[in-house]
Design a protein around this motif. Structure first.
Motif, mmCIF file in Angstrom:
data_model
loop_
_atom_site.group_PDB
_atom_site.id
_atom_site.type_symbol
_atom_site.label_atom_id
_atom_site.label_comp_id
_atom_site.label_asym_id
_atom_site.label_seq_id
_atom_site.Cartn_x
_atom_site.Cartn_y
_atom_site.Cartn_z
ATOM 1 N N CYS A 4 0.846 -1.206 0.000
ATOM 2 C CA CYS A 4 0.000 0.000 0.000
ATOM 3 C C CYS A 4 0.878 1.252 0.000
ATOM 4 C CB CYS A 4 -0.903 0.013 1.232
ATOM 5 S SG CYS A 4 -2.273 -1.165 1.207
ATOM 6 N N VAL A 5 1.941 1.208 0.800
ATOM 7 C CA VAL A 5 2.839 2.358 0.887
ATOM 8 C C VAL A 5 3.606 2.558 -0.422
ATOM 9 C CG1 VAL A 5 4.849 3.306 2.116
ATOM 10 C CG2 VAL A 5 3.006 2.205 3.392
ATOM 11 N N GLN A 6 3.912 1.454 -1.111
ATOM 12 C CA GLN A 6 4.540 1.600 -2.425
ATOM 13 C C GLN A 6 3.659 2.410 -3.360
ATOM 14 O OE1 GLN A 6 7.395 0.972 -3.662
ATOM 15 N NE2 GLN A 6 8.379 -0.727 -2.604
ATOM 16 N N LEU A 7 2.348 2.259 -3.215
ATOM 17 C CA LEU A 7 1.407 2.943 -4.106
ATOM 18 C C LEU A 7 1.038 4.345 -3.619
ATOM 19 C CD1 LEU A 7 -0.966 -0.064 -4.885
ATOM 20 C CD2 LEU A 7 0.798 0.921 -6.371
ATOM 21 N N TYR A 8 1.198 4.596 -2.319
ATOM 22 C CA TYR A 8 0.920 5.931 -1.778
ATOM 23 C C TYR A 8 1.961 6.226 -0.710
ATOM 24 C CZ TYR A 8 -1.297 9.882 0.509
ATOM 25 O OH TYR A 8 -1.539 11.120 1.054
ATOM 26 N N ARG A 9 2.950 7.015 -1.075
ATOM 27 C CA ARG A 9 4.066 7.317 -0.173
ATOM 28 C C ARG A 9 4.382 8.817 -0.253
ATOM 29 N NH1 ARG A 9 5.780 4.383 -4.632
ATOM 30 N NH2 ARG A 9 7.417 5.365 -5.886
ATOM 31 N N PRO A 10 3.527 9.646 0.326
ATOM 32 C CA PRO A 10 3.652 11.098 0.144
ATOM 33 C C PRO A 10 4.937 11.706 0.689
ATOM 34 C CG PRO A 10 2.015 10.578 1.817
ATOM 35 C CD PRO A 10 2.369 9.296 1.152
ATOM 36 N N ILE A 11 5.602 11.052 1.634
ATOM 37 C CA ILE A 11 6.874 11.594 2.137
ATOM 38 C C ILE A 11 8.017 10.613 1.862
ATOM 39 C CG2 ILE A 11 5.835 13.099 3.863
ATOM 40 C CD1 ILE A 11 6.493 10.988 5.991
ATOM 41 N N GLY A 12 7.825 9.733 0.879
ATOM 42 C CA GLY A 12 8.839 8.740 0.552
ATOM 43 C C GLY A 12 8.523 7.411 1.220
ATOM 44 N N PHE A 13 8.988 6.322 0.638
ATOM 45 C CA PHE A 13 8.608 4.985 1.103
ATOM 46 C C PHE A 13 9.048 4.740 2.549
ATOM 47 C CE2 PHE A 13 9.549 0.403 1.537
ATOM 48 C CZ PHE A 13 8.271 -0.093 1.342
ATOM 49 N N GLN A 14 10.345 4.842 2.815
ATOM 50 C CA GLN A 14 10.841 4.529 4.153
ATOM 51 C C GLN A 14 10.341 5.530 5.186
ATOM 52 O OE1 GLN A 14 12.237 1.846 5.033
ATOM 53 N NE2 GLN A 14 12.823 0.948 3.071
ATOM 54 N N ALA A 15 10.315 6.807 4.832
ATOM 55 C CA ALA A 15 9.836 7.815 5.774
ATOM 56 C C ALA A 15 8.354 7.630 6.071
ATOM 57 C CB ALA A 15 10.100 9.216 5.232
ATOM 58 N N THR A 16 7.569 7.213 5.070
ATOM 59 C CA THR A 16 6.148 6.951 5.292
ATOM 60 C C THR A 16 5.958 5.792 6.256
ATOM 61 O OG1 THR A 16 5.451 7.849 3.155
ATOM 62 C CG2 THR A 16 3.981 6.254 4.185
ATOM 63 N N LEU A 17 6.707 4.708 6.059
ATOM 64 C CA LEU A 17 6.627 3.573 6.982
ATOM 65 C C LEU A 17 7.008 4.008 8.399
ATOM 66 C CD1 LEU A 17 8.176 0.683 4.856
ATOM 67 C CD2 LEU A 17 5.785 0.888 5.588
#
Length: 205
Positions: free
Chosen positions: A27-40
């Protein structure tokens, strides 16, 4: 697979837990508004240790879905405004118009998430991007440290320095730099990402 399909897998208690966590990452791969790792990282800060806690996993998904829904609402508003503009003869957006097709901030927690992203970059990678022979990168590092020391605030002078950094970094991103100096281009792009997060984090409410 779509965001919605991955979200359903996150909620599917018949699946092995590690698969559900993997689906959240998808899901984060498809929506990562502040970048993948930072979003996680932001999701974990907001929801808890979702990698081992089911309640935290569901909270993380709900947090992500709420932000994505707010982004999609802005997309619909933007699309309606563009249709109206085209009917009035304005075929192309004005250069100053904000285009939300690629999310540039976290919807629903804009400054909070941006400050988290600044902290994330500062902790993980910023030091490797700073070049002693590059005043712009040094100035940006100073702005980042000032922001973190002041819990998300910059003085007017510091904010002026940040805007100057953004302008200089944006100027460097051109096809010639990308083709001839791919490492410099990647470094400049990352520095600009940090600067944009910092700009959002320190913007007025």
């Amino acid at each position: 697979m779509s965001f919605g399909n991955f979200a359903r897998k996150v909620r599917d208690t018949t699946l092995p837990y590690r698969h559900r966590v993997s689906s959240l990452r998808s899901c984060v791969q498809l929506y990562r508004p502040i970048g993948f790792q930072a979003t996680l990282s932001f999701l974990e800060a907001q929801a808890g240790r979702f990698r081992t806690d089911e309640a935290a996993l569901l909270r993380a998904l709900s947090t992500l879905e709420a932000s994505r829904a707010a982004w999609q609402a802005e997309l619909r508003t933007y699309a309606a405004a563009r249709r109206h503009a085209k009917k009035r003869g304005r075929r192309s957006p004005h250069p100053t118009d904000v285009n939300p097709n690629t999310p540039a901030h976290w919807y629903g927690a804009r400054r909070q998430a941006a400050l988290h992203a600044v902290r994330f970059w500062h902790r993980r990678r910023l030091a490797a991007l700073i070049d002693d022979h590059d005043p712009t990168s040094r100035n940006l590092a100073e702005c980042v440290q000032a922001c973190l020391d002041a819990d998300g605030h910059l003085t007017l002078v510091q904010r002026g320095l940040l805007i100057s950094c953004i302008d200089q970094l944006a100027t460097r991103l051109n096809p010639e730099l990308r083709n001839d100096h791919s490492t410099d281009h990647s470094r400049t792009r990352d520095l600009l990402t940090v600067a944009r997060h910092l700009e959002t984090a320190t913007s007025l409410p």
